[in-house]
Scaffold this motif. Structure first.
Motif, PDB file in Angstrom:
ATOM      1  N   ASN A 275      46.379  -8.427 -65.530  1.00  0.00           N
ATOM      2  CA  ASN A 275      45.683  -7.991 -64.310  1.00  0.00           C
ATOM      3  C   ASN A 275      46.580  -7.227 -63.356  1.00  0.00           C
ATOM      4  OD1 ASN A 275      43.116  -9.139 -65.001  1.00  0.00           O
ATOM      5  ND2 ASN A 275      44.026 -11.135 -64.558  1.00  0.00           N
ATOM      6  N   ASP A 276      47.568  -6.508 -63.901  1.00  0.00           N
ATOM      7  CA  ASP A 276      48.492  -5.745 -63.063  1.00  0.00           C
ATOM      8  C   ASP A 276      48.856  -4.443 -63.779  1.00  0.00           C
ATOM      9  OD1 ASP A 276      50.353  -4.939 -61.135  1.00  0.00           O
ATOM     10  OD2 ASP A 276      51.965  -6.114 -62.026  1.00  0.00           O
ATOM     11  N   PHE A 277      48.050  -3.410 -63.550  1.00  0.00           N
ATOM     12  CA  PHE A 277      48.309  -2.099 -64.141  1.00  0.00           C
ATOM     13  C   PHE A 277      49.237  -1.349 -63.189  1.00  0.00           C
ATOM     14  CE2 PHE A 277      46.487   2.214 -65.531  1.00  0.00           C
ATOM     15  CZ  PHE A 277      47.321   2.280 -66.623  1.00  0.00           C
ATOM     16  N   SER A 278      50.532  -1.543 -63.397  1.00  0.00           N
ATOM     17  CA  SER A 278      51.539  -1.050 -62.463  1.00  0.00           C
ATOM     18  C   SER A 278      51.782   0.447 -62.592  1.00  0.00           C
ATOM     19  CB  SER A 278      52.863  -1.791 -62.688  1.00  0.00           C
ATOM     20  OG  SER A 278      53.460  -1.348 -63.900  1.00  0.00           O
ATOM     21  N   VAL A 279      52.459   0.998 -61.619  1.00  0.00           N
ATOM     22  CA  VAL A 279      52.848   2.409 -61.636  1.00  0.00           C
ATOM     23  C   VAL A 279      53.722   2.695 -62.854  1.00  0.00           C
ATOM     24  CG1 VAL A 279      54.176   4.182 -60.415  1.00  0.00           C
ATOM     25  CG2 VAL A 279      52.665   2.663 -59.141  1.00  0.00           C
ATOM     26  N   LEU A 280      54.614   1.777 -63.190  1.00  0.00           N
ATOM     27  CA  LEU A 280      55.462   1.955 -64.368  1.00  0.00           C
ATOM     28  C   LEU A 280      54.629   2.046 -65.646  1.00  0.00           C
ATOM     29  CD1 LEU A 280      58.343  -0.541 -63.501  1.00  0.00           C
ATOM     30  CD2 LEU A 280      58.490   1.954 -63.531  1.00  0.00           C
TER      31      LEU A 280
ATOM     32  N   ASP B 165      56.807  -2.246 -67.619  1.00  0.00           N
ATOM     33  CA  ASP B 165      57.124  -2.749 -66.282  1.00  0.00           C
ATOM     34  C   ASP B 165      58.304  -3.729 -66.307  1.00  0.00           C
ATOM     35  OD1 ASP B 165      55.866  -4.875 -67.529  1.00  0.00           O
ATOM     36  OD2 ASP B 165      54.279  -5.073 -66.032  1.00  0.00           O
ATOM     37  N   LEU B 166      59.036  -3.698 -67.401  1.00  0.00           N
ATOM     38  CA  LEU B 166      60.267  -4.480 -67.567  1.00  0.00           C
ATOM     39  C   LEU B 166      60.045  -5.988 -67.573  1.00  0.00           C
ATOM     40  CD1 LEU B 166      62.484  -2.323 -65.189  1.00  0.00           C
ATOM     41  CD2 LEU B 166      62.146  -2.035 -67.653  1.00  0.00           C
ATOM     42  N   LYS B 167      58.829  -6.395 -67.928  1.00  0.00           N
ATOM     43  CA  LYS B 167      58.550  -7.830 -68.056  1.00  0.00           C
ATOM     44  C   LYS B 167      57.525  -8.041 -69.153  1.00  0.00           C
ATOM     45  CE  LYS B 167      55.135  -7.693 -64.411  1.00  0.00           C
ATOM     46  NZ  LYS B 167      54.749  -8.013 -63.084  1.00  0.00           N
ATOM     47  N   GLU B 168      57.590  -9.185 -69.750  1.00  0.00           N
ATOM     48  CA  GLU B 168      56.665  -9.563 -70.817  1.00  0.00           C
ATOM     49  C   GLU B 168      55.870 -10.772 -70.346  1.00  0.00           C
ATOM     50  OE1 GLU B 168      58.889 -10.238 -74.409  1.00  0.00           O
ATOM     51  OE2 GLU B 168      59.459  -8.124 -74.570  1.00  0.00           O
ATOM     52  N   SER B 169      54.631 -10.521 -69.953  1.00  0.00           N
ATOM     53  CA  SER B 169      53.810 -11.630 -69.472  1.00  0.00           C
ATOM     54  C   SER B 169      53.231 -12.403 -70.645  1.00  0.00           C
ATOM     55  CB  SER B 169      52.679 -11.111 -68.575  1.00  0.00           C
ATOM     56  OG  SER B 169      51.673 -10.503 -69.357  1.00  0.00           O
ATOM     57  N   GLU B 170      52.909 -13.655 -70.404  1.00  0.00           N
ATOM     58  CA  GLU B 170      52.296 -14.494 -71.435  1.00  0.00           C
ATOM     59  C   GLU B 170      50.976 -13.897 -71.894  1.00  0.00           C
ATOM     60  OE1 GLU B 170      53.044 -17.166 -73.383  1.00  0.00           O
ATOM     61  OE2 GLU B 170      55.038 -16.824 -72.589  1.00  0.00           O
ATOM     62  N   GLU B 171      50.218 -13.344 -70.947  1.00  0.00           N
ATOM     63  CA  GLU B 171      48.928 -12.749 -71.287  1.00  0.00           C
ATOM     64  C   GLU B 171      49.104 -11.564 -72.242  1.00  0.00           C
ATOM     65  OE1 GLU B 171      48.692 -14.608 -67.205  1.00  0.00           O
ATOM     66  OE2 GLU B 171      50.030 -13.143 -68.111  1.00  0.00           O
ATOM     67  N   GLU B 172      50.098 -10.725 -71.961  1.00  0.00           N
ATOM     68  CA  GLU B 172      50.359  -9.571 -72.823  1.00  0.00           C
ATOM     69  C   GLU B 172      50.818 -10.023 -74.209  1.00  0.00           C
ATOM     70  OE1 GLU B 172      51.737  -6.254 -69.506  1.00  0.00           O
ATOM     71  OE2 GLU B 172      53.160  -7.790 -70.151  1.00  0.00           O
ATOM     72  N   LEU B 173      51.735 -10.983 -74.250  1.00  0.00           N
ATOM     73  CA  LEU B 173      52.220 -11.510 -75.534  1.00  0.00           C
ATOM     74  C   LEU B 173      51.075 -12.080 -76.367  1.00  0.00           C
ATOM     75  CD1 LEU B 173      55.479 -13.269 -74.313  1.00  0.00           C
ATOM     76  CD2 LEU B 173      55.375 -11.408 -75.983  1.00  0.00           C
TER      77      LEU B 173
END
Length: 114
Positions: A96-101, A28-36
Motif C-alpha cells: 500500500n505504498d507506491f513510492s516515488v522510487l 524503494d530499498l526495502k522488502e516488505s512482508e507483503e511484497e515477499l
C-alpha cells in the motif's frame, strides 16, 4: 570476456520473472512482508531463493542489463512485457505504498524494454 557476455543469463521464464519482481520490490530499498508474500505466490520458493541470492550479488547496472538481455534472449513480445509490468505494479501496491522510487523504477524499466 566482454561485459555484455558476463551480463547474459541462462534463465528460464520463471527465473526472469522472479528476478524482475525482486528487482522491483527493492526499488524503494526495502522488502516488505507483503511484497515477499506476493512474489512467492507468483514463482516457486526455490526459484525465488536462487534469484534472490543472485540479485543480492548484482549491482544496479548488472541487474538492468541482465533483465534487458534475458527479455531479448527469451524473445519476449510486447504483450508479455506488458504482463510483467502489470504484475510488477501489483508488487508495488502490495504494501500500500507506491513510492516515488518505485514509480521512477517503473519508468526506467519501461524505457529499457521498449
Amino acid at each position: 570476456m566482454s561485459t555484455k557476455l558476463q551480463l547474459k543469463t541462462n534463465w528460464n521464464h520463471e527465473e526472469l520473472k522472479a528476478y524482475f519482481f525482486i528487482y522491483a520490490m527493492n526499488a524503494d530499498l526495502k522488502e516488505s512482508e507483503e511484497e515477499l508474500t506476493l512474489i512467492k505466490t507468483k514463482v516457486s520458493e526455490s526459484i525465488f531463493n536462487k534469484m534472490h541470492l543472485e540479485f543480492n550479488s548484482d549491482n544496479d547496472y548488472e541487474s538492468i542489463h541482465k533483465i534487458k538481455n534475458t527479455l531479448q534472449d527469451l524473445n519476449y513480445s510486447t504483450h508479455q512485457i506488458q504482463l510483467l509490468f502489470n504484475e510488477m505494479r501489483d508488487i508495488f501496491n502490495a504494501d500500500n505504498d507506491f513510492s516515488v522510487l518505485e514509480r521512477n523504477l517503473a519508468l526506467g524499466l519501461k524505457r529499457i524494454t521498449d
